[in-house]
Design a protein around this motif. Structure first.
Motif, PDB file in Angstrom:
ATOM      1  N   GLY A   1       0.817  -1.202   0.000  1.00 36.98           N
ATOM      2  CA  GLY A   1       0.000   0.000   0.000  1.00 36.98           C
ATOM      3  C   GLY A   1       0.851   1.251   0.000  1.00 36.98           C
ATOM      4  O   GLY A   1       2.086   1.188   0.015  1.00 36.98           O
ATOM      5  N   PRO A   2       0.214   2.427  -0.008  1.00 37.19           N
ATOM      6  CA  PRO A   2       0.960   3.689   0.015  1.00 37.19           C
ATOM      7  C   PRO A   2       1.887   3.770   1.224  1.00 37.19           C
ATOM      8  O   PRO A   2       1.535   3.318   2.313  1.00 37.19           O
ATOM      9  CB  PRO A   2      -0.155   4.741   0.083  1.00 37.19           C
ATOM     10  N   PRO A   3       3.086   4.363   1.060  1.00 37.11           N
ATOM     11  CA  PRO A   3       4.065   4.408   2.148  1.00 37.11           C
ATOM     12  C   PRO A   3       3.771   5.513   3.157  1.00 37.11           C
ATOM     13  O   PRO A   3       3.031   6.451   2.856  1.00 37.11           O
ATOM     14  CB  PRO A   3       5.371   4.686   1.402  1.00 37.11           C
ATOM     15  N   PRO A   4       4.376   5.421   4.339  1.00 36.93           N
ATOM     16  CA  PRO A   4       4.262   6.522   5.309  1.00 36.93           C
ATOM     17  C   PRO A   4       5.028   7.740   4.818  1.00 36.93           C
ATOM     18  O   PRO A   4       5.954   7.621   4.014  1.00 36.93           O
ATOM     19  CB  PRO A   4       4.886   5.945   6.581  1.00 36.93           C
ATOM     20  N   GLU A   5       4.637   8.907   5.290  1.00 38.41           N
ATOM     21  CA  GLU A   5       5.318  10.136   4.871  1.00 38.41           C
ATOM     22  C   GLU A   5       5.450  11.090   6.047  1.00 38.41           C
ATOM     23  O   GLU A   5       4.725  10.984   7.038  1.00 38.41           O
ATOM     24  CB  GLU A   5       4.580  10.803   3.711  1.00 38.41           C
ATOM     25  N   LYS A   6       6.372  12.049   5.903  1.00 34.46           N
ATOM     26  CA  LYS A   6       6.651  12.964   7.014  1.00 34.46           C
ATOM     27  C   LYS A   6       7.077  14.318   6.453  1.00 34.46           C
ATOM     28  O   LYS A   6       7.894  14.388   5.535  1.00 34.46           O
ATOM     29  CB  LYS A   6       7.772  12.398   7.882  1.00 34.46           C
ATOM     30  N   GLN A   7       6.506  15.389   7.000  1.00 36.62           N
ATOM     31  CA  GLN A   7       6.912  16.737   6.607  1.00 36.62           C
ATOM     32  C   GLN A   7       8.054  17.181   7.511  1.00 36.62           C
ATOM     33  O   GLN A   7       7.988  17.044   8.737  1.00 36.62           O
ATOM     34  CB  GLN A   7       5.754  17.725   6.721  1.00 36.62           C
ATOM     35  N   VAL A   8       9.114  17.707   6.889  1.00 34.55           N
ATOM     36  CA  VAL A   8      10.274  18.172   7.654  1.00 34.55           C
ATOM     37  C   VAL A   8      10.581  19.619   7.253  1.00 34.55           C
ATOM     38  O   VAL A   8      10.235  20.070   6.155  1.00 34.55           O
ATOM     39  CB  VAL A   8      11.510  17.281   7.411  1.00 34.55           C
ATOM     40  N   PHE A   9      11.242  20.336   8.152  1.00 30.79           N
ATOM     41  CA  PHE A   9      11.534  21.753   7.959  1.00 30.79           C
ATOM     42  C   PHE A   9      13.042  21.979   8.054  1.00 30.79           C
ATOM     43  O   PHE A   9      13.741  21.311   8.814  1.00 30.79           O
ATOM     44  CB  PHE A   9      10.811  22.595   9.015  1.00 30.79           C
ATOM     45  N   PHE A  10      13.529  22.961   7.275  1.00 38.60           N
ATOM     46  CA  PHE A  10      14.953  23.283   7.294  1.00 38.60           C
ATOM     47  C   PHE A  10      15.239  24.187   8.492  1.00 38.60           C
ATOM     48  O   PHE A  10      14.583  25.216   8.670  1.00 38.60           O
ATOM     49  CB  PHE A  10      15.377  23.999   6.015  1.00 38.60           C
TER      50      PHE A  10
END
Length: 425
Positions: free
Chosen positions: A28-37
């Motif tokens: 199924g679709p993979p996990p994802e994560k938003q990251v900031f610089f």
């Protein structure tokens, strides 16, 4: 304390200082994560206003060089493998750190690249001192960019680098007609579901919602009366969305606008790797729909062929599909046959499975007739029927059926007999 390393593929660039990283798909679709610089400040992109919990908000404009910064990251990162060094997390749960291209921290440092191109500035007030050496390097790169007049540090250039965004295209029908089926450059900004995309048309920065012509994929249903309006995916809706996201999201494409449905556009998306609609059909993530397949610029045959292949392999939405039973007798409740001739606005001749011909009339419809015109004009029916093309809209009605049905295999539902001919749908 050592920093945590996160490896993945960049799915999307959210802004000049934030990206979404996804893992590898497994069942199924993979996990994802938003990251900031961390410790840099990038110009903010325009935002569309709307209704929110705090009232109505107004549209905002790009800060100077905001779009250039987003594009710099998009072209460099989307679809690429990266390593994120997680330096710290805020109380709100945001993860801040540094993104490197590649499988480890020896690759290109994206924060350094942004600063050296003059597309971001170093955060000094309130900066987290997680890497003092990096902070010193960023300061030196910023000084060099200022001295060279790069990016946002260029003199008298700010206003030239703010987009005039068109959030809603006025008169979509006229806009489609003005393009004459010519491909338009676009960026895929958002995937609603497998067959609905949000595009940014270039070079005039017009945002449109596009429904892929000729197909329909599983969708996400929202029930306002249940679970606070939470969306419920139909079977394979999430997989179809990921299928398109992994191939088109924030990629450069060409789009042919072919029609309009309400305020949404209908069209075909062209990518160097092929037609995404055909790919969805071929992999069993979508089905053909008659109401819009007739406007597909490349014709319906490739779509039908791709759908047929998925059916025969019982792929995904077709896993329970079984071929319709062949009927040899037109008097059965339903039957299949081939259209060989259109004989009017509501009649056609079919070739049955036993080789015999059968004329049928469409039930519950009445096409234009010569007698109607004669009555309106006070004519005498005894003079005979008028030519096909003299009766208003009769020729168009026949042509509508001819172009869509002649030579095609159809499924008919018998609804009754009238004077020896079959009536059906």
């Amino acid at each position: 304390m050592s920093s945590q390393l996160i490896r993945g593929i960049v799915k999307q660039v959210q802004s000049g200082d934030s990206v979404i990283i996804r893992g590898q798909p497994k069942n199924g679709p993979p996990p994802e994560k938003q990251v900031f610089f961390s410790n840099i400040i990038a110009p903010k992109l325009a935002r569309r206003g709307g209704q929110g919990s705090e009232g109505t908000s107004a549209d905002t404009k790009d800060e100077p060089f905001a779009f250039e910064t987003r594009e710099f990251l998009r072209k460099k990162l989307v679809g690429k493998e990266v390593t994120f060094r997680n330096d710290y997390q805020t109380t709100s749960g945001r993860d801040y750190g540094v993104v490197f291209i590649g499988k480890d921290t020896t690759g290109e440092n994206i924060s350094e690249s942004l600063i050296s191109e003059g597309l971001a500035e170093v955060r000094r007030a309130g900066a987290k001192q997680t890497d003092s050496e990096l902070q010193i390097r960023l300061g030196a790169l910023e000084d060099a960019a200022k001295a060279a007049g790069k990016g946002k540090w260029a003199a008298n250039e700010a206003e030239k680098h703010v987009r005039n965004i068109v959030w809603n295209v006025e008169n979509p029908r006229n806009f489609v007609d003005s393009l004459h089926n010519k491909p338009v450059d676009a960026i895929v900004e958002h995937i609603r579901d497998g067959c609905t995309l949000r595009l940014l048309l270039l070079p005039n920065h017009q945002y449109i919602t596009l429904m892929l012509s000729g197909i329909k994929s599983p969708m996400f249903r929202r029930d306002a009366a249940k679970d606070g309006g939470k969306e419920t995916p139909e079977p394979f809706a999430e997989e179809a969305k990921y299928f398109v996201e992994s191939r088109l999201l924030q990629r450069d494409v060409k789009v042919i606008l072919e029609g309009v449905s309400n305020q949404n556009f209908l069209g075909t998306v062209q990518h160097p790797n092929g037609n995404i609609a055909e790919a969805l059909l071929r992999d069993g993530y979508a089905r053909c729909v008659d109401w819009s397949i007739g406007i597909v610029t490349s014709g319906s045959e490739p779509y039908r062929k791709a759908e047929k292949a998925a059916k025969e392999k019982r792929l995904r939405i077709w896993k329970a599909w079984s071929p319709p039973k062949e009927q040899s007798n037109g008097t059965e409740k339903s039957f299949q046959a081939k259209v060989v001739e259109i004989s009017g606005g509501d009649a056609m001749i079919l070739k049955m499975s036993d080789g015999k011909s059968q004329k049928i009339f469409l039930s519950s419809v009445r096409p234009p007739r010569a007698s109607d015109s004669q009555k309106e004009e006070g004519g005498d029916n005894s003079k005979g029927k008028r030519p096909l093309f003299d009766v208003p809209h009769l020729f168009e009605a026949r042509e509508f059926l001819r172009k869509r049905l002649v030579g095609k295999k159809v499924c008919c539902l018998w609804t009754g007999e009238d004077g020896g001919s079959l009536n059906g749908n």
